[in-house]
Design an enzyme around this catalytic site. Structure first.
Site, PDB file in Angstrom:
ATOM      1  N   THR A  51       4.856  43.967  68.516  1.00 47.70           N
ATOM      2  CA  THR A  51       4.211  43.370  67.338  1.00 47.70           C
ATOM      3  C   THR A  51       2.811  43.944  67.212  1.00 47.70           C
ATOM      4  O   THR A  51       2.349  44.683  68.086  1.00 47.70           O
ATOM      5  CB  THR A  51       4.134  41.828  67.492  1.00 47.70           C
ATOM      6  OG1 THR A  51       3.659  41.263  66.282  1.00 47.70           O
ATOM      7  CG2 THR A  51       3.179  41.440  68.592  1.00 47.70           C
ATOM      8  N   ALA A  99       8.897  35.142  70.606  1.00 48.76           N
ATOM      9  CA  ALA A  99       8.692  34.317  69.409  1.00 48.76           C
ATOM     10  C   ALA A  99       8.905  32.838  69.713  1.00 48.76           C
ATOM     11  O   ALA A  99       8.147  31.981  69.250  1.00 48.76           O
ATOM     12  CB  ALA A  99       9.640  34.773  68.296  1.00 48.76           C
TER      13      ALA A  99
END
Length: 258
Positions: A51, A99
Site C-alpha cells: 500500500t 486490512a
C-alpha cells in the site's frame, strides 16, 4: 456508568480490558506462528501486502493521503478499499499492513475514545489515543498482527501526528509515509514539503506523492483519497482515479534540471 461495567476485584472499568480472541490450542502461539512463516518452514505461509499512505503536518493542519488498492501477493483483491479510518470527527487513522487488523483495532480505538469522552467530558488527545492503540496491539506482539498506521488529529495542543505499528512501536513526527510505495512517496514529499505550504499546495503535494508511488509500486493503485485535518475537525477533500492523474501530470511541463 453501571456497576456491571466494573471489575469487582480491581474496580477497573472492564470496557478498557483487552479484547479476547480464540487462539490455537497450543502452548506458545508466537512460536507456532514463527514455525509456519519462517524461511525454513516446509509449507511456508507468506504473508504479503502492499500500500501507500502518507500524512504530514503544516501550518494549516495535517494532510492525509492514501491509495485504495488491496493485494495478496501479485493478486489485486480490490481497487476501492477505504484506507482512511474515521475514528471520530477530530481523529483519523490510516491503514497499512493487514486490512482486517487495521480496521478492527482502529474501530476498537474509536470505541475507547468515545468512552473516554463520556467519562471525562472532553475529547481525548491525539497522544493519548495513539498510546491506547500502541498498548492494545503490544499485548499481541508476535502473534501475527500486521499493522502500520498513522493516528492524526487536532487537540488542545494543536495538530498532532503519530505512527503506531503492530509491535507497539509509537513515533511522533511531522511527516510519515507507510507501505510498500512509501520510498517513492518520500521522494516527492522531500522535494516539495515545507511547513508554510498553503492548503491548496499541501493537498496537491500529498495527492502527487501518492500518484507517483502508485505508478512505480505494483502493490499500490486505484484511487487517491485526501483529507485535511483542521482545528474544527477533519474534512474529506477528494477521491480521484490515479490513472487520470498520471496522464494529467505527465502532460505538464517538466522543470529544467540544468
Amino acid at each position: 456508568m453501571h456497576a456491571a461495567d466494573f471489575d469487582p476485584v480491581g474496580m477497573a472499568p472492564t470496557e478498557f480490558a483487552h479484547p479476547t480472541f480464540s487462539v490455537p490450542a497450543i502452548a506458545d502461539p508466537v512460536a507456532f506462528l514463527k514455525h509456519q512463516t519462517g524461511v525454513d518452514a516446509k509449507n511456508r505461509i507468506k504473508i504479503q501486502h502492499g500500500t501507500t499512505t502518507l500524512a504530514f503536518k503544516f501550518n494549516h493542519g495535517v494532510i492525509v493521503a492514501v491509495d485504495s488498492r488491496a493485494t495478496g501477493g501479485s493478486y489485486i483483491a480490490s481497487q476501492t478499499v477505504k484506507k482512511v479510518i474515521e475514528i471520530n470527527p477530530y481523529l483519523l487513522g490510516t491503514m497499512a499492513g493487514g486490512a482486517a487488523d487495521c480496521s478492527y483495532w482502529e474501530r476498537e480505538l474509536g470505541r475507547r475514545c468515545r468512552i473516554y469522552e463520556l467519562n471525562n467530558k472532553e475529547r481525548i488527545s491525539v497522544a493519548a489515543a495513539s498510546k491506547l492503540l500502541a498498548n492494545m496491539v503490544y499485548a499481541y506482539k508476535g502473534m501475527g498482527l500486521s499493522m502500520g498506521t498513522m493516528v492524526t488529529g487536532w487537540d488542545k495542543t494543536g495538530p498532532q501526528l503519530y505512527y503506531v505499528d503492530s509491535d507497539g512501536q509509537r513515533l511522533k513526527s511531522d511527516l510519515f509515509s507507510v507501505g510498500s510505495g512509501s520510498t517513492y512517496a518520500y521522494g516527492v514529499l522531500d522535494a516539495g514539503y515545507k511547513p508554510d505550504l498553503t492548503p491548496e499546495e499541501a493537498i496537491d503535494l500529498g495527492r502527487r506523492a501518492i500518484v507517483h508511488a502508485t505508478f512505480r509500486d505494483a502493490y499500490s493503485g486505484g484511487y487517491v483519497s485526501v483529507y485535511h485535518v483542521k482545528e474544527n475537525g477533519w474534512e474529506f477533500i477528494s477521491r480521484t482515479d490515479v490513472n487520470d492523474l498520471i496522464y494529467q501530470y505527465q502532460a505538464e511541463e517538466k522543470p529544467s534540471l540544468v
